[in-house]
Design an enzyme around this catalytic site. Sequence first.
Site, PDB file in Angstrom:
ATOM      1  N   TYR A  73       5.821  47.489  38.152  1.00  0.00           N
ATOM      2  CA  TYR A  73       5.024  46.641  39.047  1.00  0.00           C
ATOM      3  C   TYR A  73       4.965  47.282  40.436  1.00  0.00           C
ATOM      4  O   TYR A  73       6.002  47.625  41.016  1.00  0.00           O
ATOM      5  CB  TYR A  73       5.635  45.238  39.156  1.00  0.00           C
ATOM      6  CG  TYR A  73       5.464  44.408  37.903  1.00  0.00           C
ATOM      7  CD1 TYR A  73       4.308  43.676  37.687  1.00  0.00           C
ATOM      8  CD2 TYR A  73       6.468  44.377  36.934  1.00  0.00           C
ATOM      9  CE1 TYR A  73       4.140  42.925  36.531  1.00  0.00           C
ATOM     10  CE2 TYR A  73       6.321  43.633  35.781  1.00  0.00           C
ATOM     11  CZ  TYR A  73       5.141  42.911  35.577  1.00  0.00           C
ATOM     12  OH  TYR A  73       4.983  42.177  34.427  1.00  0.00           O
ATOM     13  N   SER A  74       3.750  47.436  40.932  1.00  0.00           N
ATOM     14  CA  SER A  74       3.591  47.932  42.299  1.00  0.00           C
ATOM     15  C   SER A  74       4.202  46.924  43.261  1.00  0.00           C
ATOM     16  O   SER A  74       4.042  45.714  43.102  1.00  0.00           O
ATOM     17  CB  SER A  74       2.106  48.110  42.630  1.00  0.00           C
ATOM     18  OG  SER A  74       1.520  49.082  41.801  1.00  0.00           O
TER      19      SER A  74
ATOM     20  N   CYS B 208      -6.439  51.378  42.669  1.00  0.00           N
ATOM     21  CA  CYS B 208      -5.322  50.731  41.988  1.00  0.00           C
ATOM     22  C   CYS B 208      -5.828  49.499  41.247  1.00  0.00           C
ATOM     23  O   CYS B 208      -6.582  48.686  41.803  1.00  0.00           O
ATOM     24  CB  CYS B 208      -4.237  50.337  42.988  1.00  0.00           C
ATOM     25  SG  CYS B 208      -2.687  49.796  42.211  1.00  0.00           S
TER      26      CYS B 208
ATOM     27  N   GLU C 221      -3.709  54.981  40.839  1.00  0.00           N
ATOM     28  CA  GLU C 221      -2.649  54.372  40.025  1.00  0.00           C
ATOM     29  C   GLU C 221      -3.274  53.216  39.244  1.00  0.00           C
ATOM     30  O   GLU C 221      -3.552  52.156  39.809  1.00  0.00           O
ATOM     31  CB  GLU C 221      -1.508  53.856  40.908  1.00  0.00           C
ATOM     32  CG  GLU C 221      -0.353  53.290  40.097  1.00  0.00           C
ATOM     33  CD  GLU C 221       0.816  52.907  40.989  1.00  0.00           C
ATOM     34  OE1 GLU C 221       1.721  53.751  41.165  1.00  0.00           O
ATOM     35  OE2 GLU C 221       0.808  51.775  41.512  1.00  0.00           O
TER      36      GLU C 221
ATOM     37  N   TYR D 204      -3.407  51.008  35.303  1.00  0.00           N
ATOM     38  CA  TYR D 204      -2.507  50.615  34.209  1.00  0.00           C
ATOM     39  C   TYR D 204      -3.283  49.856  33.138  1.00  0.00           C
ATOM     40  O   TYR D 204      -4.437  49.462  33.361  1.00  0.00           O
ATOM     41  CB  TYR D 204      -1.371  49.724  34.751  1.00  0.00           C
ATOM     42  CG  TYR D 204      -1.808  48.751  35.834  1.00  0.00           C
ATOM     43  CD1 TYR D 204      -2.338  47.504  35.484  1.00  0.00           C
ATOM     44  CD2 TYR D 204      -1.713  49.086  37.185  1.00  0.00           C
ATOM     45  CE1 TYR D 204      -2.741  46.621  36.466  1.00  0.00           C
ATOM     46  CE2 TYR D 204      -2.119  48.200  38.171  1.00  0.00           C
ATOM     47  CZ  TYR D 204      -2.636  46.969  37.814  1.00  0.00           C
ATOM     48  OH  TYR D 204      -3.054  46.091  38.774  1.00  0.00           O
TER      49      TYR D 204
END
Length: 442
Positions: A219-220, A400, A440, A442
């Site tokens: 988790y960012s 992101c 980044e 996901y």
Amino acid sequence: MQQSRKAETPLRWPYSISTPPSIPSLTHTLTHSKHLITCIFFCFYSPEFFLSLSLHFYSSMMAQAHSALSQITFAVYPCNSDSSFRRSILKTNNVRFHDKSWISVSDFDLKTKNVVHSRSQRILCFSVQQASKPKVGVSPLLLEDPKEPPMHLYKPKEPYSATIVSVERLVGPKAPGETCHIVIDHGGNVPYWEGQSYGVIPPGENPKKPGSPNNVRLYSIASTRYGDSFDGKTASFCVRRAVYYDPDTGKEDPSKQGVCSNFLCDSKPGDKVKITGPSGKIMLLPEDNPKATHIMIATGTGVAPYRAYLRRMFMESVPTFKFGGLAWLFLGVANTDSLLYDDEFSQYLRDYPDNFRYDRALSREQKNKNGGKMYVQDKIEEYSDEIFKLLDTGAHIYFCGLKGMMPGIQDTLKRVAEQRGESWDEKLSQLKKNKQWHVEVY
């Protein structure tokens, strides 16, 4: 027959014009008036006295800022030799008293305008404008000392046991799904930098490996290294609860829900959570040039690292980092109720209009130029000329969010580059070489 009317008592000033009162005694009289709506200030023999009086009065009022007064209007009227009132043509200014005890006179910009002198009167025009909100002090500043970011201090086999501080729903009732802001206490034992991630190990066994713990989920981190409490002991996550709906029945299937996101969103203060890390370098905020431009593009919870950047730029008082560049945030979500940290970002826009830009793409409420849904790549295309010029002058660009965002964004950037007579592949290669490109997903 006309009824007689009682003559109105003229307004009388309790002090002699020739002998100005002491400032404390005057402000005592004003602040204890039961009908304090408009304060009528006499300009005695010098503008300096009037400015001093105004500042002292404001300081006194701030000491009582939690009173019922929400707004006071200052108006200036002249005095002449026969003490009559002659209304001057002056701009009046409003001073709003906020319910923050730490706002002081020094936070205001006092500008003197048009001092007019004559034999019969002196007129002083002034305005009081609220400056940007003071930045918050942070500690310990030792967190600024390391030259390299902390990496992998805790690993999956030996995670750190942190504590849940709070879980707060971020989105409104019309948002599809639930997103929560989660604060954890790591006691200062798992330091990190803005743009890094923590790993979270949810309780229970790995269904694919009976007897083994669940896999780590990354988790960012959505807070600066000082955390939401500014003491270096907490970190924050922005987590959307992952649920699965059966395509045939349309009902939620609990057996297929996201294990870690549901664990975090269901947590209560005091619960323990196993974390690993920190990890990641690609999204670190470059601070070598405090006047740099940072273009941040996010979908949904991908806004997490940008919240950390922006708090460091605009909220925290960090002696070693004084941001004076441009931060430009593009945030794509479904609708207004789905906006994340919108109050914070909107406040930066008001406080730092020359250093912050904020564009929202609301796919279910806005239309792009072709009449379709407005996605974040459509917003990028809308400002493409400006974005490309900023990249040409060294701007950093960040992406992101869900990995599904990138194909549409890449296609848009490629199309825009071709329209400008450029090769996108060559440009992208150059951006990566210059370390301007940060992704980044996901």
